[in-house]
Design an enzyme around this catalytic site. Sequence first.
Site, PDB file in Angstrom:
ATOM      1  CB  SER A 161      45.057  48.636  27.916  1.00 22.90           C
ATOM      2  OG  SER A 161      43.960  48.875  28.779  1.00 22.90           O
ATOM      3  CB  SER A 162      43.343  54.141  28.275  1.00 19.29           C
ATOM      4  OG  SER A 162      42.065  53.545  28.435  1.00 19.29           O
ATOM      5  N   GLY A 190      37.897  43.775  33.551  1.00 19.64           N
ATOM      6  CA  GLY A 190      39.274  44.076  33.174  1.00 19.64           C
ATOM      7  C   GLY A 190      39.758  45.387  33.747  1.00 19.64           C
ATOM      8  CG  ASP A 222      34.652  49.915  25.543  1.00 14.45           C
ATOM      9  OD1 ASP A 222      35.284  48.929  25.119  1.00 14.45           O
ATOM     10  OD2 ASP A 222      34.924  50.478  26.621  1.00 14.45           O
TER      11      ASP A 222
END
Length: 270
Positions: A96-97, A14, A243
């Site tokens: 999302s960074s 991703g 994560d």
Amino acid sequence: DTESMHIFDCKESGSTLRFMLPTAMAVLDKAIFKGSGKLPERPISPLKEEMERHGCRFEIPDKTTSGKTIGNKETEICRIYGKLKPGEYSLAGNISSQFITGLLFALPLLKDDSLLKITTPLESAGYVDLTLRVLKDFGIRIDKQISKDGLITYKIPGNQIYTEPEGLYIEGDWSNAAFWICCGALGGSITCTGLDINSAQKDKEIVSILKSMGAEITLNRSSVYCRKAELNGIKLGVSQFPDLVPVMAAVMAMAEKQSCITDAHRLRIK
């Protein structure tokens, strides 16, 4: 026409997809992006819409037919036409960074200056700080401004050139090290080397998390030693390091008393 297009096969990554979507279109006028596994199902909005507002046109395959992924077979995610244009970009900080990092990679390459406004508080901020640090190493100038209400704007001069530094230290990966450090907390003792204690990587929080659960940890300049101990359950907010959730769930399952994970909404799309 397809034969003349650059093809980017991002496999199951991703971050690769989201970094390369704007970066590729900063220098190309047409490209095909492919992926496998779950990647074709992961969202590329709102980055897609911001790129469309700045000169790009996306073609997305029908996911009910050609867009389906079977096993690990690659499939087309999108086709993009038109170069990215400079201007004012806006992204929410809680999506999302990786979208932000992709634009920070791409916008310095455009001919004119750009602004990137983060419209909500930035989650996973450490990853963006890491991006800015590496960009600085490669001679890219970005001005970070924080408003009175805590929102971030990046002022990005255009027409910049990436310059390879004479020497570059590649940090050890705290995300992968976390699994081994947790093994020490659960099963004996372990030392992980090559880790920068002062890193901007947010997954280095594994050290403070395990300490709060009762693990015995010793830090040196570039290593972490962890020894098995009786662990207690904790309540853990993970908005800045999502994560870590898989490995922490395993550790929590082996701890005394109940643990609780909060602020993990973004994991639904991972």
